[in-house]
Design an enzyme around this catalytic site. Structure first.
Site, PDB file in Angstrom:
ATOM      1  N   ALA A   8     -56.255   2.448  38.834  1.00 51.60           N
ATOM      2  CA  ALA A   8     -56.485   2.807  40.243  1.00 51.60           C
ATOM      3  C   ALA A   8     -57.636   1.987  40.821  1.00 51.60           C
ATOM      4  O   ALA A   8     -58.312   2.412  41.747  1.00 51.60           O
ATOM      5  CB  ALA A   8     -56.789   4.299  40.356  1.00 51.60           C
ATOM      6  N   HIS A 175     -48.689 -18.325  36.155  1.00 53.07           N
ATOM      7  CA  HIS A 175     -49.675 -17.816  37.124  1.00 53.07           C
ATOM      8  C   HIS A 175     -51.081 -18.155  36.600  1.00 53.07           C
ATOM      9  O   HIS A 175     -51.874 -17.294  36.259  1.00 53.07           O
ATOM     10  CB  HIS A 175     -49.491 -16.299  37.283  1.00 53.07           C
ATOM     11  CG  HIS A 175     -50.449 -15.663  38.243  1.00 53.07           C
ATOM     12  ND1 HIS A 175     -50.521 -15.998  39.570  1.00 53.07           N
ATOM     13  CD2 HIS A 175     -51.398 -14.696  38.062  1.00 53.07           C
ATOM     14  CE1 HIS A 175     -51.456 -15.275  40.154  1.00 53.07           C
ATOM     15  NE2 HIS A 175     -52.011 -14.487  39.262  1.00 53.07           N
TER      16      HIS A 175
HETATM   17  N1  LIG Z   1     -50.854 -10.859  38.680  1.00 54.84           N
HETATM   18  C1  LIG Z   1     -51.609 -11.066  39.726  1.00 54.84           C
HETATM   19  O1  LIG Z   1     -51.227 -11.771  40.669  1.00 54.84           O
HETATM   20  C2  LIG Z   1     -52.963 -10.443  39.805  1.00 54.84           C
HETATM   21  C3  LIG Z   1     -53.500  -9.842  38.701  1.00 54.84           C
HETATM   22  N2  LIG Z   1     -54.722  -9.236  38.752  1.00 54.84           N
HETATM   23  C4  LIG Z   1     -55.173  -8.578  37.546  1.00 54.84           C
HETATM   24  O2  LIG Z   1     -55.007  -7.169  37.703  1.00 54.84           O
HETATM   25  C5  LIG Z   1     -55.941  -6.477  36.870  1.00 54.84           C
HETATM   26  C6  LIG Z   1     -56.677  -5.433  37.703  1.00 54.84           C
HETATM   27  O3  LIG Z   1     -57.520  -6.047  38.652  1.00 54.84           O
HETATM   28  P1  LIG Z   1     -58.459  -5.148  39.600  1.00 54.84           P
HETATM   29  O4  LIG Z   1     -57.671  -4.022  40.157  1.00 54.84           O
HETATM   30  O5  LIG Z   1     -59.160  -6.064  40.504  1.00 54.84           O
HETATM   31  O6  LIG Z   1     -59.490  -4.567  38.514  1.00 54.84           O
HETATM   32  P2  LIG Z   1     -60.348  -3.203  38.624  1.00 54.84           P
HETATM   33  O7  LIG Z   1     -61.404  -3.312  37.598  1.00 54.84           O
HETATM   34  O8  LIG Z   1     -60.727  -2.962  40.033  1.00 54.84           O
HETATM   35  O9  LIG Z   1     -59.287  -2.080  38.205  1.00 54.84           O
HETATM   36  C7  LIG Z   1     -58.767  -1.968  36.912  1.00 54.84           C
HETATM   37  C8  LIG Z   1     -58.647  -0.486  36.589  1.00 54.84           C
HETATM   38  O10 LIG Z   1     -57.969  -0.339  35.334  1.00 54.84           O
HETATM   39  C9  LIG Z   1     -58.508   0.836  34.746  1.00 54.84           C
HETATM   40  N3  LIG Z   1     -58.190   0.877  33.322  1.00 54.84           N
HETATM   41  C10 LIG Z   1     -58.733   0.171  32.320  1.00 54.84           C
HETATM   42  N4  LIG Z   1     -58.160   0.524  31.147  1.00 54.84           N
HETATM   43  C11 LIG Z   1     -57.230   1.450  31.427  1.00 54.84           C
HETATM   44  C12 LIG Z   1     -56.304   2.192  30.642  1.00 54.84           C
HETATM   45  N5  LIG Z   1     -56.225   2.036  29.318  1.00 54.84           N
HETATM   46  N6  LIG Z   1     -55.498   3.069  31.258  1.00 54.84           N
HETATM   47  C13 LIG Z   1     -55.568   3.255  32.607  1.00 54.84           C
HETATM   48  N7  LIG Z   1     -56.428   2.578  33.405  1.00 54.84           N
HETATM   49  C14 LIG Z   1     -57.245   1.692  32.816  1.00 54.84           C
HETATM   50  C15 LIG Z   1     -59.995   0.738  35.026  1.00 54.84           C
HETATM   51  O11 LIG Z   1     -60.641   1.991  34.857  1.00 54.84           O
HETATM   52  C16 LIG Z   1     -60.003   0.239  36.454  1.00 54.84           C
HETATM   53  O12 LIG Z   1     -60.084   1.288  37.393  1.00 54.84           O
HETATM   54  C17 LIG Z   1     -56.846  -7.568  36.279  1.00 54.84           C
HETATM   55  O13 LIG Z   1     -56.417  -7.887  34.973  1.00 54.84           O
HETATM   56  C18 LIG Z   1     -56.639  -8.741  37.207  1.00 54.84           C
HETATM   57  O14 LIG Z   1     -56.895  -9.977  36.604  1.00 54.84           O
HETATM   58  C19 LIG Z   1     -55.447  -9.194  39.906  1.00 54.84           C
HETATM   59  C20 LIG Z   1     -54.962  -9.789  41.043  1.00 54.84           C
HETATM   60  C21 LIG Z   1     -53.695 -10.485  41.081  1.00 54.84           C
HETATM   61  O1  LIG Z   2     -57.503 -14.771  40.225  1.00 58.85           O
HETATM   62  C1  LIG Z   2     -57.427 -13.781  39.483  1.00 58.85           C
HETATM   63  O2  LIG Z   2     -57.992 -13.669  38.392  1.00 58.85           O
HETATM   64  C2  LIG Z   2     -56.567 -12.643  39.932  1.00 58.85           C
HETATM   65  C3  LIG Z   2     -55.236 -13.174  40.235  1.00 58.85           C
HETATM   66  O3  LIG Z   2     -54.408 -13.351  39.367  1.00 58.85           O
HETATM   67  C4  LIG Z   2     -55.055 -13.714  41.578  1.00 58.85           C
HETATM   68  O4  LIG Z   2     -55.723 -13.299  42.526  1.00 58.85           O
HETATM   69  O5  LIG Z   2     -54.203 -14.609  41.691  1.00 58.85           O
END
Ligand SMILES: NC(=O)C1=CN([C@@H]2O[C@H](COP(=O)(O)OP(=O)(O)OC[C@H]3O[C@@H](n4cnc5c(N)ncnc54)[C@H](O)[C@@H]3O)[C@@H](O)[C@H]2O)C=CC1
Ligand SMILES: O=C([O-])CC(=O)C(=O)O
Length: 311
Positions: A8, A175
């Protein structure tokens, strides 16, 4: 239609927010391990309902997967984001363990769900979820291409000084900062190739900016982006739940397509109620084929790091 979002945090909560105000699902469950965090985010989003006019029911739970039962789609955003100067690949050590456990828990209560993987390194996490669960390949979709393509369209729109919604363009490949392939040759402004309007030099800069789009935002924000990522996930979930059959670049398991096997990588897909309904094999020129092969090699190399966790 019920959607669960695990994690979340920034991306998960933004995604829940967009899904709600766009009325994409009737029910959204946010789950996090941080005590009270998902509950708080859900309540905050629910309190938007009267002012933005939506009827989606949003709830939050602390690690209680029974509340996620019967989800049509589960989005996985749990894990750590990168900090300035890091690559997405450096997150694998922590995120692989989280993603594997989360995926197992999700399937206990929603055995028929479609999983949308967001946690990074996303292509590797998508492959991990597929291999560790044995789910059919149409039911595990990595979200990256929708976001990268939207960044590509944004940079093209800025270079052209025209609205992004008049621009059609796609990014395929991994990605990652060096593995993305913005398909400049095929990008168009209302059907007219952008090469009619932009010089080779400008187009190369647009492609380079697109590839490091996530890193640029991480440098500016101190953590990775969330508005466009959250909206991109919601866009993908909409195509699944409402069977829109949109063509979206997604990280999916390839079995011979584009000359590659046994990896998850971004390719153009038709996304509908069955998840990945088709992989479109478009004609790439020799340069694009070489870039795709290089990208696939890098993505495959990362999968090797999963060996210890996949035993
Ligand atoms: N595929 C894509 O295009 C993108 C991927 N991401 C990735 O998404 C992920 C999340 O990014 P944000 O939301 O910015 O991070 P964030 O740190 O704001 O949120 C991550 C959440 O996951 C929760 N969490 C950790 N372990 C957990 C578990 N075992 N069970 C349930 N919840 C758990 C944390 O408590 C935290 O609230 C990162 O790995 C980031 O690199 C972010 C942006 C784009
Ligand atoms: O840049 C990052 O680490 C998160 C992500 O995948 C994106 O925003 O494209």
């Amino acid at each position: 239609m019920k959607v669960t979002i695990v994690g979340a945090g920034n991306v998960g909560a933004t995604c829940a927010d967009v899904i709600s105000y766009r009325g994409i699902a009737s029910e959204v469950v946010l789950l996090d391990i941080k005590e009270g965090f998902a509950e708080g985010k859900a309540l905050d989003i629910m309190q938007c309902a009267t002012n933005t006019g939506f009827n989606t029911h949003v709830s939050g739970v602390t690690n209680d997967y029974s509340k996620t039962a019967g989800s049509d789609v589960v989005v996985i955003t749990s894990g750590i984001p990168r900090k300035p100067g890091m690559t997405r690949e450096e997150l694998i050590g922590i995120n692989a363990g989280i993603v594997k456990t989360v995926t197992e828990n999700v399937l206990k209560y929603s055995p028929d769900t479609i999983i949308v993987m967001v946690s990074n390194p996303m292509d590797t996490m998508t492959y991990l979820a597929l291999k560790s669960t044995g789910l059919p390949k149409n039911r595990i979709i990595g979200m990256g291409g929708a976001l990268d393509s939207s960044r590509f369209r944004t940079y093209l729109s800025l270079a052209l000084d025209k609205p992004a919604n008049d621009i059609s363009a796609m990014v395929i490949g991994g990605h990652g900062d060096t593995t993305m392939i913005p398909l400049t040759r095929l990008a168009s402004y209302n059907g007219i190739p952008v090469t009619e309007f932009l010089s080779e030099e400008v187009l190369q800069k647009v492609a380079a900016d697109t590839m490091v789009g996530g890193a640029t935002l991480t440098g500016l924000l101190g953590t990775s982006a969330w508005y466009a990522p959250g909206a991109s996930v919601a866009f993908l979930v909409d195509s699944i739940l409402n069977d829109q059959k949109k063509m979206i670049a997604c990280s999916v398991y390839v079995d011979g397509e584009y000359g590659q096997k046994d990896i998850c990588i971004g390719v153009p897909c038709i996304i509908g109620k069955n998840g990945v309904e088709q992989i479109l094999e478009i004609h790439l020129n020799e340069e694009e084929k070489a870039l795709f092969a290089k990208s696939a090699d890098a993505v495959r190399g990362m999968n090797d790091a999963l060996k210890s966790i996949l035993v």
